[in-house]
Design a protein around this motif. Structure first.
Motif, mmCIF file in Angstrom:
data_model
loop_
_atom_site.group_PDB
_atom_site.id
_atom_site.type_symbol
_atom_site.label_atom_id
_atom_site.label_comp_id
_atom_site.label_asym_id
_atom_site.label_seq_id
_atom_site.Cartn_x
_atom_site.Cartn_y
_atom_site.Cartn_z
ATOM 1 N N GLY A 166 0.848 -1.031 0.491
ATOM 2 C CA GLY A 166 -0.249 0.025 0.118
ATOM 3 C C GLY A 166 0.760 1.622 -0.057
ATOM 4 N N ARG A 167 0.719 2.142 -0.573
ATOM 5 C CA ARG A 167 1.305 3.211 -0.942
ATOM 6 C C ARG A 167 1.126 4.197 0.037
ATOM 7 N NH1 ARG A 167 -3.321 3.180 -3.147
ATOM 8 N NH2 ARG A 167 -4.078 5.592 -3.393
ATOM 9 N N ARG A 168 0.396 4.517 1.032
ATOM 10 C CA ARG A 168 0.012 4.837 2.431
ATOM 11 C C ARG A 168 0.194 4.232 3.571
ATOM 12 N NH1 ARG A 168 -5.142 8.245 0.271
ATOM 13 N NH2 ARG A 168 -3.653 9.526 -1.204
ATOM 14 N N SER A 169 -0.671 3.021 3.361
ATOM 15 C CA SER A 169 -0.252 2.373 4.560
ATOM 16 C C SER A 169 1.334 1.469 4.942
ATOM 17 C CB SER A 169 -1.303 1.497 5.004
ATOM 18 O OG SER A 169 -1.082 0.070 4.261
ATOM 19 N N GLY A 170 1.964 1.071 3.932
ATOM 20 C CA GLY A 170 3.293 0.077 3.697
ATOM 21 C C GLY A 170 2.526 -0.970 4.000
ATOM 22 N N ASP A 171 1.604 -1.658 3.932
ATOM 23 C CA ASP A 171 0.465 -3.132 4.219
ATOM 24 C C ASP A 171 0.143 -3.453 3.231
ATOM 25 O OD1 ASP A 171 0.976 -2.611 7.635
ATOM 26 O OD2 ASP A 171 -1.253 -1.877 7.189
ATOM 27 N N PRO A 172 0.446 -4.867 3.007
ATOM 28 C CA PRO A 172 0.531 -5.264 1.465
ATOM 29 C C PRO A 172 -1.015 -5.796 1.157
ATOM 30 C CG PRO A 172 1.552 -6.936 3.033
ATOM 31 C CD PRO A 172 1.259 -5.841 4.191
ATOM 32 N N GLN A 173 -1.394 -5.377 0.004
ATOM 33 C CA GLN A 173 -2.913 -5.059 -0.293
ATOM 34 C C GLN A 173 -3.149 -6.355 -1.407
ATOM 35 O OE1 GLN A 173 -4.843 -2.789 1.331
ATOM 36 N NE2 GLN A 173 -2.762 -2.128 2.045
ATOM 37 N N ARG A 174 -4.240 -7.791 -1.140
ATOM 38 C CA ARG A 174 -4.217 -8.355 -2.268
ATOM 39 C C ARG A 174 -5.449 -8.591 -2.580
ATOM 40 N NH1 ARG A 174 -4.075 -13.775 -0.342
ATOM 41 N NH2 ARG A 174 -5.508 -13.242 0.942
ATOM 42 N N VAL A 175 -5.232 -8.397 -4.527
ATOM 43 C CA VAL A 175 -6.792 -8.632 -5.045
ATOM 44 C C VAL A 175 -6.251 -9.688 -6.196
ATOM 45 C CG1 VAL A 175 -5.571 -6.615 -6.189
ATOM 46 C CG2 VAL A 175 -8.409 -7.371 -5.647
ATOM 47 N N PRO A 176 -7.786 -10.341 -6.260
ATOM 48 C CA PRO A 176 -7.941 -11.133 -7.078
ATOM 49 C C PRO A 176 -7.210 -10.442 -8.703
ATOM 50 C CG PRO A 176 -10.061 -10.846 -6.685
ATOM 51 C CD PRO A 176 -8.873 -10.104 -5.653
ATOM 52 N N VAL A 177 -6.559 -10.627 -10.104
ATOM 53 C CA VAL A 177 -6.584 -10.611 -10.695
ATOM 54 C C VAL A 177 -6.483 -11.726 -12.673
ATOM 55 C CG1 VAL A 177 -5.583 -8.183 -10.407
ATOM 56 C CG2 VAL A 177 -4.000 -10.315 -10.589
ATOM 57 N N ASN A 178 -6.481 -11.127 -13.149
ATOM 58 C CA ASN A 178 -6.503 -12.195 -14.806
ATOM 59 C C ASN A 178 -5.235 -11.664 -14.814
ATOM 60 O OD1 ASN A 178 -8.769 -13.218 -13.666
ATOM 61 N ND2 ASN A 178 -10.400 -11.897 -14.618
ATOM 62 N N VAL A 179 -3.959 -12.117 -15.831
ATOM 63 C CA VAL A 179 -3.025 -12.408 -16.487
ATOM 64 C C VAL A 179 -3.539 -12.148 -17.344
ATOM 65 C CG1 VAL A 179 -0.476 -12.755 -16.659
ATOM 66 C CG2 VAL A 179 -1.731 -12.884 -13.720
ATOM 67 N N LEU A 180 -3.484 -11.578 -18.118
ATOM 68 C CA LEU A 180 -3.732 -11.750 -20.287
ATOM 69 C C LEU A 180 -2.638 -12.155 -21.303
ATOM 70 C CD1 LEU A 180 -5.461 -11.912 -22.510
ATOM 71 C CD2 LEU A 180 -5.628 -9.570 -22.342
ATOM 72 N N ARG A 181 -2.415 -12.933 -21.320
ATOM 73 C CA ARG A 181 -1.411 -13.520 -22.199
ATOM 74 C C ARG A 181 -1.156 -13.049 -23.960
ATOM 75 N NH1 ARG A 181 -1.372 -16.608 -17.768
ATOM 76 N NH2 ARG A 181 0.759 -16.967 -16.784
ATOM 77 N N PHE A 182 -0.674 -12.186 -24.150
ATOM 78 C CA PHE A 182 -1.124 -11.840 -24.733
ATOM 79 C C PHE A 182 0.210 -11.373 -26.225
ATOM 80 C CE2 PHE A 182 -2.144 -8.072 -27.812
ATOM 81 C CZ PHE A 182 -3.789 -8.236 -28.697
ATOM 82 N N ASP A 183 0.405 -11.733 -27.687
ATOM 83 C CA ASP A 183 0.671 -11.385 -28.427
ATOM 84 C C ASP A 183 2.502 -11.750 -27.252
ATOM 85 O OD1 ASP A 183 1.650 -10.672 -31.101
ATOM 86 O OD2 ASP A 183 1.356 -7.902 -30.573
ATOM 87 N N GLY A 184 2.269 -12.119 -27.229
ATOM 88 C CA GLY A 184 3.871 -12.997 -27.033
ATOM 89 C C GLY A 184 4.228 -12.194 -24.943
ATOM 90 N N GLY A 185 3.602 -11.131 -24.471
ATOM 91 C CA GLY A 185 3.525 -10.774 -23.465
ATOM 92 C C GLY A 185 2.340 -11.047 -22.116
ATOM 93 N N GLU A 186 2.993 -10.755 -21.457
ATOM 94 C CA GLU A 186 1.809 -11.010 -20.039
ATOM 95 C C GLU A 186 1.422 -10.012 -19.563
ATOM 96 O OE1 GLU A 186 3.832 -13.316 -17.337
ATOM 97 O OE2 GLU A 186 2.655 -15.014 -17.742
ATOM 98 N N TYR A 187 -0.048 -9.300 -19.464
ATOM 99 C CA TYR A 187 -0.527 -7.825 -18.594
ATOM 100 C C TYR A 187 -1.260 -8.255 -17.967
ATOM 101 C CZ TYR A 187 1.464 -6.727 -23.164
ATOM 102 O OH TYR A 187 2.282 -6.337 -24.622
ATOM 103 N N LEU A 188 -1.568 -7.024 -17.171
ATOM 104 C CA LEU A 188 -2.517 -7.194 -16.143
ATOM 105 C C LEU A 188 -3.665 -5.621 -16.579
ATOM 106 C CD1 LEU A 188 -0.799 -6.634 -12.680
ATOM 107 C CD2 LEU A 188 -2.114 -8.952 -13.823
ATOM 108 N N VAL A 189 -5.033 -5.999 -16.926
ATOM 109 C CA VAL A 189 -5.861 -5.088 -16.871
ATOM 110 C C VAL A 189 -6.750 -4.633 -15.724
ATOM 111 C CG1 VAL A 189 -7.244 -4.558 -18.903
ATOM 112 C CG2 VAL A 189 -6.088 -5.236 -19.954
ATOM 113 N N SER A 190 -7.149 -3.283 -15.602
ATOM 114 C CA SER A 190 -8.082 -2.875 -14.445
ATOM 115 C C SER A 190 -9.468 -2.002 -15.346
ATOM 116 C CB SER A 190 -7.275 -1.397 -13.907
ATOM 117 O OG SER A 190 -8.122 -1.476 -12.683
ATOM 118 N N PRO A 191 -10.469 -3.270 -15.452
ATOM 119 C CA PRO A 191 -11.502 -2.744 -16.502
ATOM 120 C C PRO A 191 -12.318 -1.639 -15.160
ATOM 121 C CG PRO A 191 -11.584 -5.564 -15.229
ATOM 122 C CD PRO A 191 -10.339 -4.410 -15.074
ATOM 123 N N ARG A 192 -12.067 -1.917 -13.858
ATOM 124 C CA ARG A 192 -12.890 -0.996 -12.793
ATOM 125 C C ARG A 192 -12.070 0.442 -12.874
ATOM 126 N NH1 ARG A 192 -15.668 -3.628 -8.472
ATOM 127 N NH2 ARG A 192 -15.742 -5.302 -8.684
#
Length: 151
Positions: free
Chosen positions: A41-67
């Protein structure tokens, strides 16, 4: 270009769903590709966890934030590194934000795979099967990060 301030906070059932997906990923269950992203966390310094979908696309891996400009996005921008995990597998990664003009094909592929899951979080006016013009118009409001090994 749409504003970069798009943000849809989790509410109600979203919180239950996120906790469930986090628990499944913690226990090694691959639910539609979900992994847990842990970032300091940028303010708390505590680890923050969230589920994400890792996209494998065109030879790379990406995280997308639709929210949009979520807490994990802001924390990643500040930290630059994070951990991806599922079960006992943990990988420290460097995350670099992709320029808005390079995002449309990545977002399009992400929506092709997970639009059924994330469609309601998208910016107003962007559906789950957008045209190239719609993707270009909204790309600035949907953060995308390329995943690389941390050194």
């Amino acid at each position: 270009m749409t504003s970069t301030t798009h943000y849809r906070a989790p509410e109600g059932f979203d919180n239950v769903f996120n906790r469930t997906v986090r628990w499944l990923a913690d226990h090694g269950v691959n639910l539609a590709g979900a992994q847990n992203l842990t970032v300091v966390g940028r303010r708390s310094g505590d680890p923050q966890r969230v589920p994400v979908n890792v996209l494998r696309f065109d030879g790379g891996e990406y995280l997308v934030s639709p929210r949009g400009n979520t807490q994990w996005v802001r924390n990643v921008r500040a930290a630059g590194t994070a951990e991806l995990s599922r079960g006992r597998r943990r990988t420290v990664v460097a995350l670099t934000e992709v320029d808005a003009d390079r995002r449309p094909p990545i977002i399009g592929e992400y929506l092709r795979k997970w639009g059924w899951e994330v469609g309601r979080f998208l910016p107003e006016g962007l559906g789950t099967t957008p045209s190239d013009d719609d993707l270009a118009c909204h790309a600035g409001s949907i953060p995308v990060f390329v995943i690389r090994p941390a050194h």
